[in-house]
Design an enzyme around this catalytic site. Structure first.
Site, PDB file in Angstrom:
ATOM      1  N   GLU A 114       0.852  -1.190   0.000  1.00  0.00           N
ATOM      2  CA  GLU A 114       0.000   0.000   0.000  1.00  0.00           C
ATOM      3  C   GLU A 114       0.893   1.249   0.000  1.00  0.00           C
ATOM      4  OE1 GLU A 114      -2.289   0.539   3.613  1.00  0.00           O
ATOM      5  OE2 GLU A 114      -3.840   1.645   2.548  1.00  0.00           O
ATOM      6  N   LYS A 169      -9.520   1.432  -2.630  1.00  0.00           N
ATOM      7  CA  LYS A 169      -9.780   0.849  -1.303  1.00  0.00           C
ATOM      8  C   LYS A 169     -11.190   1.192  -0.832  1.00  0.00           C
ATOM      9  CE  LYS A 169      -7.491   0.823   3.256  1.00  0.00           C
ATOM     10  NZ  LYS A 169      -6.356   1.445   3.984  1.00  0.00           N
ATOM     11  N   CYS A 211      -5.164  -3.455   2.479  1.00  0.00           N
ATOM     12  CA  CYS A 211      -4.936  -3.234   3.915  1.00  0.00           C
ATOM     13  C   CYS A 211      -6.175  -3.453   4.791  1.00  0.00           C
ATOM     14  CB  CYS A 211      -4.335  -1.844   4.116  1.00  0.00           C
ATOM     15  SG  CYS A 211      -3.519  -1.604   5.710  1.00  0.00           S
TER      16      CYS A 211
HETATM   17  O1  LIG Z   1      -2.094   6.591   3.976  1.00  0.00           O
HETATM   18  C1  LIG Z   1      -1.009   6.025   4.088  1.00  0.00           C
HETATM   19  O2  LIG Z   1       0.077   6.612   4.248  1.00  0.00           O
HETATM   20  C2  LIG Z   1      -0.979   4.559   3.994  1.00  0.00           C
HETATM   21  N1  LIG Z   1      -2.223   3.991   4.358  1.00  0.00           N
HETATM   22  C3  LIG Z   1      -2.341   3.383   5.506  1.00  0.00           C
HETATM   23  O3  LIG Z   1      -1.419   3.316   6.275  1.00  0.00           O
HETATM   24  C4  LIG Z   1      -3.664   2.757   5.841  1.00  0.00           C
HETATM   25  C5  LIG Z   1      -4.595   3.841   6.249  1.00  0.00           C
HETATM   26  S1  LIG Z   1      -4.049   4.816   7.653  1.00  0.00           S
HETATM   27  N2  LIG Z   1      -3.449   1.785   6.874  1.00  0.00           N
HETATM   28  C6  LIG Z   1      -4.326   0.855   7.194  1.00  0.00           C
HETATM   29  O4  LIG Z   1      -5.380   0.700   6.584  1.00  0.00           O
HETATM   30  C7  LIG Z   1      -3.897  -0.008   8.367  1.00  0.00           C
HETATM   31  C8  LIG Z   1      -4.922  -1.021   8.789  1.00  0.00           C
HETATM   32  C9  LIG Z   1      -4.506  -1.673  10.041  1.00  0.00           C
HETATM   33  O5  LIG Z   1      -3.413  -1.509  10.532  1.00  0.00           O
HETATM   34  C10 LIG Z   1      -5.465  -2.581  10.721  1.00  0.00           C
HETATM   35  O6  LIG Z   1      -6.531  -2.892  10.162  1.00  0.00           O
HETATM   36  O7  LIG Z   1      -5.144  -2.991  11.840  1.00  0.00           O
END
Ligand SMILES: O=C(O)CNC(=O)[C@H](CS)NC(=O)CCC(=O)C(=O)O
Length: 275
Positions: free
Chosen positions: A40, A112, A153
Site C-alpha cells: 500500500e 480501497k 490493507c
Molecule cells: O495513507 C497512508 O500513508 C498509507 N495507508 C495506511 O497506512 C492505511 C490507512 S491509515 N493503513 C491501514 O489501513 C492499516 C490497517 C490496520 O493496521 C489494521 O486494520 O489494523
C-alpha cells in the site's frame, strides 16, 4: 509460477520511494519472478492532507504510474502496485491499486473500499476517510496467470469482500498493506490465514515495514499463504524481496477437501430477549 513480494519502508519523499521500489522490482524480475506485488502507498507515506494533495500522483506523472508502467514493459512482468495515492480530481484522492501487464498497460485498478478510521489508544489514531474517498466496487482481474482479487490493507478485516471475490472467480487474493505495529502483532497472520482458508485462494500480502519518516511504525511481515492456510513465505521485518512458487491446482485441491464456498446460506438472525 514464481512470484515476488516487495517489502518497503516508504517515506515522504516520492522520488526516493519510487527509486527504492524500482530497484527491488528489478531485483525480483532478475530473480525470476513473473508477478511482482508492492505494498500500500508504495510511493508516499504521509498523513497530512495538504502534503498528500501536493505529492499525490496523477495518471501520467513520471514519478508514479507512468514509471511503473514503463518498468513492467521493460522487464516483461506483471506488476501490482499495491497502491498509489492518486488524484482523481482537483481536490479528491483515492487510495488506488494498479495491476499492470507485461505490455505496460493498466489491466485493472481498485480503490480501497474500507477506510481506516480508528482510535488505537496511546495517541495512535487514523482518519483515512478525511484523506480519501472510498471505492465502490470490488475487482477480480482475470489474467492468463490466474484471477486476482484486489483489496487493500484494512479491507482485510471484512471477510465478505474476500468471499465475494472468491465467488467471482478469484484464485489469488492481493492484500497490500501498511499495517500498524500493534494491530499487526495481534491480527495480521491470523486474518490473512483465515482469508485463505475461507476462500481456498492463495493470499499475497506485500507490506510496509519499520519506522517511517513521518513518525509511523508499520509491522512488515509480507506473507504468502497457500489455499490450505499455510504460510509459505514470511518476509520478517527487513526491506527486500520475498519469493514463492504458486501452483494454482492447490486452490481446487483445498476447495475439494472443504467445499465451504458452495455451502453459503442466507442468515436470518432472530434476537430473543432472554433475561
Ligand atoms: O495513507 C497512508 O500513508 C498509507 N495507508 C495506511 O497506512 C492505511 C490507512 S491509515 N493503513 C491501514 O489501513 C492499516 C490497517 C490496520 O493496521 C489494521 O486494520 O489494523
Amino acid at each position: 509460477m514464481r512470484i515476488a513480494l516487495i517489502q518497503l519502508n516508504t517515506g515522504n519523499i516520492v522520488a526516493d520511494a519510487v527509486t527504492a521500489a524500482e530497484s527491488l522490482i528489478r531485483e525480483a524480475a532478475a530473480g525470476g519472478a513473473v508477478f511482482i506485488s508492492t505494498p500500500e502507498t508504495t510511493h508516499l507515506m504521509e498523513m497530512n492532507r495538504k502534503a498528500v494533495l501536493e505529492k499525490a500522483c496523477t495518471q501520467d506523472e513520471d514519478l508514479g504510474l507512468k514509471r511503473f508502467r514503463a518498468l513492467a514493459a521493460e522487464l516483461g512482468v506483471w506488476l501490482h502496485i499495491g497502491s498509489l495515492i492518486t488524484k482523481v480530481a482537483e481536490d479528491r484522492l483515492a487510495n488506488r491499486a494498479f495491476l499492470i501487464g507485461p505490455d505496460g498497460e493498466i489491466k485493472a485498478s481498485y480503490d480501497k473500499i474500507h477506510l481506516f478510521d480508528v482510535d488505537l489508544g496511546g495517541g495512535e489514531a487514523y482518519r483515512e476517510s478525511a484523506l480519501y474517498e472510498g471505492g465502490k466496487a470490488a475487482v477480480v482481474a482475470k489474467t492468463p496467470m490466474g484471477a486476482f482479487g484486489l483489496s487493500i490493507c484494512y479491507d482485510l478485516r471484512f471477510a465478505y469482500l474476500y468471499r465475494a471475490l472468491a465467488h467471482a472467480g478469484a484464485d489469488i487474493l492481493l492484500v497490500p498493506a501498511a499495517f500498524t505495529k500493534p494491530t499487526g502483532e495481534a491480527h495480521w497472520h491470523t486474518l490473512l490465514r483465515a482469508r485463505a482458508i475461507e476462500t481456498g485462494c492463495f493470499v499475497l500480502a506485500a507490506a510496509q515495514t519499520g519506522h517511517h519518516a513521518t513518525g509511523r511504525d508499520t509491522f512488515g511481515h509480507s506473507l504468502v499463504i497457500d489455499p490450505w492456510g499455510r504460510v509459505i513465505a514470511d518476509a520478517g521485518e527487513d526491506v527486500g524481496v520475498t519469493y514463492a512458487e504458486l501452483d494454482l491446482a492447490k486452490c481446487a485441491e483445498a476447495r475439494q477437501k472443504i467445499p465451504s464456498l458452495t455451502h453459503d446460506r442466507d442468515i436470518n438472525v432472530t434476537t430473543v430477549d432472554a433475561k
